[in-house]
Design an enzyme around this catalytic site. Structure first.
Site, PDB file in Angstrom:
ATOM      1  CE1 TYR A 193      -2.070  -4.175   5.703  1.00 49.01           C
ATOM      2  CE2 TYR A 193      -1.854  -4.396   3.644  1.00 49.01           C
ATOM      3  CZ  TYR A 193      -1.315  -3.793   4.816  1.00 49.01           C
ATOM      4  OH  TYR A 193      -1.493  -2.005   4.853  1.00 49.01           O
ATOM      5  CB  ILE A 240       5.484  -4.532   7.611  1.00 47.80           C
ATOM      6  CG1 ILE A 240       5.289  -5.681   7.612  1.00 47.80           C
ATOM      7  CG2 ILE A 240       5.230  -3.609   6.015  1.00 47.80           C
ATOM      8  CD1 ILE A 240       5.083  -6.647   6.662  1.00 47.80           C
ATOM      9  NE  ARG A 249      -3.823   1.738   4.138  1.00 52.38           N
ATOM     10  CZ  ARG A 249      -3.753   3.249   3.246  1.00 52.38           C
ATOM     11  NH1 ARG A 249      -4.387   3.373   1.894  1.00 52.38           N
ATOM     12  NH2 ARG A 249      -2.744   3.777   3.678  1.00 52.38           N
ATOM     13  CB  THR A 298      -1.123  -0.130   1.168  1.00 52.83           C
ATOM     14  OG1 THR A 298      -1.856  -1.346   0.778  1.00 52.83           O
ATOM     15  CG2 THR A 298      -1.593   1.078   1.190  1.00 52.83           C
ATOM     16  CE  LYS A 302       1.634  -3.965   7.382  1.00 52.44           C
ATOM     17  NZ  LYS A 302       1.866  -3.045   5.726  1.00 52.44           N
ATOM     18  CE1 TYR A 311     -16.216  -0.464  -5.215  1.00 55.72           C
ATOM     19  CE2 TYR A 311     -16.288  -2.082  -6.476  1.00 55.72           C
ATOM     20  CZ  TYR A 311     -17.107  -0.693  -5.795  1.00 55.72           C
ATOM     21  OH  TYR A 311     -17.806  -0.070  -7.278  1.00 55.72           O
TER      22      TYR A 311
END
Length: 292
Positions: free
Chosen positions: A134, A204, A139, A45, A162, A108
């Site tokens: 992740y 991260i 997001r 990202t 993550k 989405y």
């Protein structure tokens, strides 16, 4: 498994005149090799993967692997809400020489937990590299539940996660659910020390783009169980951590990197350059930390 720990950088993708700046990318890799970063996470990202073409995405992974020359691990962001594309990116990353993959939940589309499992299993079954999940519902909208993490962990090559949920209970819960070696990495700089108390072994980091040695120092102290020292060093970085997200990321990190002479501050739309007030704050804080 133990090699995936410590300070891992969520690497920015440098641009120049609208194109990937590969000379700057090489400088960034050298910067992290010299400053204690244990793994470069490319095309995630923070690397602006949503605005990279498939070709740019693959070329960036190839370039980082080439520049790294085996001196530092390379984790390739290969996630997509389309599993066919995720598989293609994953296999291209393997061909490029990446060490492992990072795969986000399907943004989405808004799948349920069964749909998420089917997505990740399809990617797992059609690729060869170790996979880190992740989880970043801020997001992607959808959340990978702890129960689903445990179910996915039963798949051979899903070796860690993550976690960017901000929920510090999750590692404790998941450690009770998962009975194989598994790696928990923080996806949030500001809570990384707390996360490691709960069982994490690394971060991260976005801040590592501008302060890799300091972020690595904090992580190394936590790995040595020197919690008070880690907390004291972490406290010094807290203002910078917050500034990295005061305006849309990765623009603040790119500005910081530009002050270090590593690359331009150019991002791709819809990410805009940061305000003058934030520039002043970042510069002041970097001077305070003796980064510039």
């Amino acid at each position: 498994m133990q090699k995936y720990q410590g300070s891992m950088v969520a690497l920015i993708t440098p641009f120049k005149n609208g194109k990937v700046d590969f000379q700057a990318l090489e400088r960034l890799v050298e910067f992290h090799v010299k400053n204690g970063t244990t793994c470069i996470v490319v095309t995630g990202t923070t690397g602006e993967c949503p605005t990279l073409s498939f070709e740019e995405h693959v070329e960036a992974i190839k370039a980082v692997v080439n520049y790294a020359k085996g001196r530092i691990l390379v984790m390739a962001g290969a996630g997509s809400n389309n599993p066919v594309e995720a598989i293609a990116l994953s296999n291209a990353a393997k061909d490029a020489g990446a060490d492992c993959l990072l795969h986000n939940a399907g943004y989405y589309n808004r799948p349920n937990q069964e749909g998420l499992y089917a997505h990740f299993k399809m990617v797992h079954d059609n690729t060869d590299l170790p996979i880190f999940l992740y989880n970043v519902p801020g997001r992607t909208v959808v959340n990978i539940s702890s129960e689903l993490v445990a179910k996915l962990a039963k798949l051979e090559r899903i070796i860690g996660i993550k976690d960017a949920t901000g929920n510090l209970e999750r590692p404790w819960v998941e450690r009770n659910l998962i009975d194989k070696p598994f790696i928990w990495l923080s996806g949030e700089d500001s809570t990384a020390v707390n996360f490691n108390v709960a069982g994490g072994v690394g971060v991260i980091s976005v801040t590592a783009n501008v302060a890799p040695a300091l972020v690595a120092k904090v992580q190394n102290l936590t790995l040595a169980k020197k919690w008070e020292e880690a907390a004291n060093e972490h406290l010094k970085l807290m203002t910078l951590h917050k500034l990295m997200f005061k305006e849309p990321s990765p623009a603040p990190a790119k500005y910081g990197a530009s002050l270090l002479g590593l690359c331009s501050e150019e991002s791709r739309l819809p990410i805009l350059p940061i305000s003058q007030s934030l520039r002043d704050e970042i510069k002041t804080q970097m001077q305070k930390l003796e980064l510039i």
